[in-house]
Design a protein around this motif. Structure first.
Motif, PDB file in Angstrom:
ATOM      1  N   UNK A  23       1.216  -1.026   0.031  1.00 50.68           N
ATOM      2  CA  UNK A  23      -0.083   0.330  -0.142  1.00 50.68           C
ATOM      3  C   UNK A  23       1.062   1.095  -0.056  1.00 50.68           C
ATOM      4  N   UNK A  24       0.436   1.860  -0.896  1.00 52.95           N
ATOM      5  CA  UNK A  24       0.832   3.456  -1.227  1.00 52.95           C
ATOM      6  C   UNK A  24       0.814   4.614  -0.613  1.00 52.95           C
ATOM      7  N   UNK A  25       1.194   5.426  -0.488  1.00 55.59           N
ATOM      8  CA  UNK A  25       0.528   6.286   0.170  1.00 55.59           C
ATOM      9  C   UNK A  25       1.988   7.790   0.399  1.00 55.59           C
ATOM     10  N   UNK A  26       1.199   8.951   0.286  1.00 55.04           N
ATOM     11  CA  UNK A  26       2.241  10.298   0.004  1.00 55.04           C
ATOM     12  C   UNK A  26       1.649  11.178  -1.474  1.00 55.04           C
ATOM     13  N   UNK A  27       1.926  10.178  -2.087  1.00 58.95           N
ATOM     14  CA  UNK A  27       2.054  10.683  -3.578  1.00 58.95           C
ATOM     15  C   UNK A  27       0.969   9.241  -4.427  1.00 58.95           C
ATOM     16  N   UNK A  28       0.372   9.715  -5.663  1.00 53.08           N
ATOM     17  CA  UNK A  28      -0.439   8.895  -6.281  1.00 53.08           C
ATOM     18  C   UNK A  28       0.820   8.239  -7.063  1.00 53.08           C
ATOM     19  N   UNK A  29       0.915   6.634  -7.581  1.00 50.54           N
ATOM     20  CA  UNK A  29       2.115   6.527  -8.129  1.00 50.54           C
ATOM     21  C   UNK A  29       1.797   6.131 -10.381  1.00 50.54           C
ATOM     22  N   UNK A  30       0.641   7.260 -10.273  1.00 53.26           N
ATOM     23  CA  UNK A  30       1.186   7.207 -11.491  1.00 53.26           C
ATOM     24  C   UNK A  30       2.450   7.193 -13.140  1.00 53.26           C
ATOM     25  N   UNK A  31       3.231   7.565 -12.625  1.00 53.32           N
ATOM     26  CA  UNK A  31       4.444   7.845 -12.895  1.00 53.32           C
ATOM     27  C   UNK A  31       5.482   6.377 -12.714  1.00 53.32           C
ATOM     28  N   UNK A  32       5.681   5.506 -11.552  1.00 56.06           N
ATOM     29  CA  UNK A  32       6.371   5.209 -11.120  1.00 56.06           C
ATOM     30  C   UNK A  32       6.360   3.658 -11.503  1.00 56.06           C
ATOM     31  N   UNK A  50       8.070  -6.277 -11.431  1.00 58.49           N
ATOM     32  CA  UNK A  50       8.214  -5.246 -11.233  1.00 58.49           C
ATOM     33  C   UNK A  50       7.472  -4.918 -12.290  1.00 58.49           C
ATOM     34  N   UNK A  51       6.380  -4.064 -11.713  1.00 55.85           N
ATOM     35  CA  UNK A  51       5.421  -3.031 -13.008  1.00 55.85           C
ATOM     36  C   UNK A  51       5.408  -1.830 -13.389  1.00 55.85           C
ATOM     37  N   UNK A  52       5.168  -1.396 -14.398  1.00 55.40           N
ATOM     38  CA  UNK A  52       4.871  -0.167 -14.627  1.00 55.40           C
ATOM     39  C   UNK A  52       3.433   0.451 -14.706  1.00 55.40           C
ATOM     40  N   UNK A  53       3.202   1.571 -13.498  1.00 53.55           N
ATOM     41  CA  UNK A  53       1.835   1.810 -12.766  1.00 53.55           C
ATOM     42  C   UNK A  53       1.124   2.622 -13.939  1.00 53.55           C
TER      43      UNK A  53
END
Length: 124
Positions: A23-32, A50-53
């Motif tokens: 689970x990620x927080x702090x910012x969206x991972x759209x470019x990660x 690994x996966x590109x968002x």
């Protein structure tokens, strides 16, 4: 800053399945790029998947191809690792990591953010 929290590890028997969550927080991972790594005692940390968002084919290490599946849930800002047909060689601490560079790197040093890890133990 991105904060990553893994969950879902545990003790299972050979042949069982587990699903890990990151689970990620702090910012969206759209470019990660988000990767799962693992580290067994006495061994170096190594990429699992690994996966590109933003989409595209994910990467899998040869040792887990056909058994593990990485996926993401956009609305939950969460990445999953479904692990099937587990065997004792899969025993390790599993880490979730995010890279802002947007490339499916396999090298841990190129990932900016890391979770605390979750233990997976597979008994024979």
């Amino acid at each position: 800053q991105v904060q990553l929290v893994e969950s879902g590890g545990g003790l299972v028997q050979a042949g069982d399945s587990l699903r890990l969550s990151c689970a990620a927080s702090g910012r969206t991972l759209s470019s990660y790029v988000v990767g799962w790594f693992r580290q067994a005692p006495g061994k170096e940390r190594a990429i699992v998947a690994a996966i590109r968002w933003s989409g595209g084919n994910p990467y899998y290490a040869d040792s887990v191809k056909g058994r593990f599946t990485i996926s993401r849930a956009d609305a939950k800002n969460t990445v999953y690792l479904q692990m099937n047909s587990l065997n004792p060689d899969d025993t390790a601490v599993y880490y979730c990591a995010a890279s802002a560079l947007g490339v499916l790197f396999t090298t841990p040093e190129l990932y900016n953010y890391w979770g605390q890890g979750t233990q997976v133990t597979v008994s024979s």
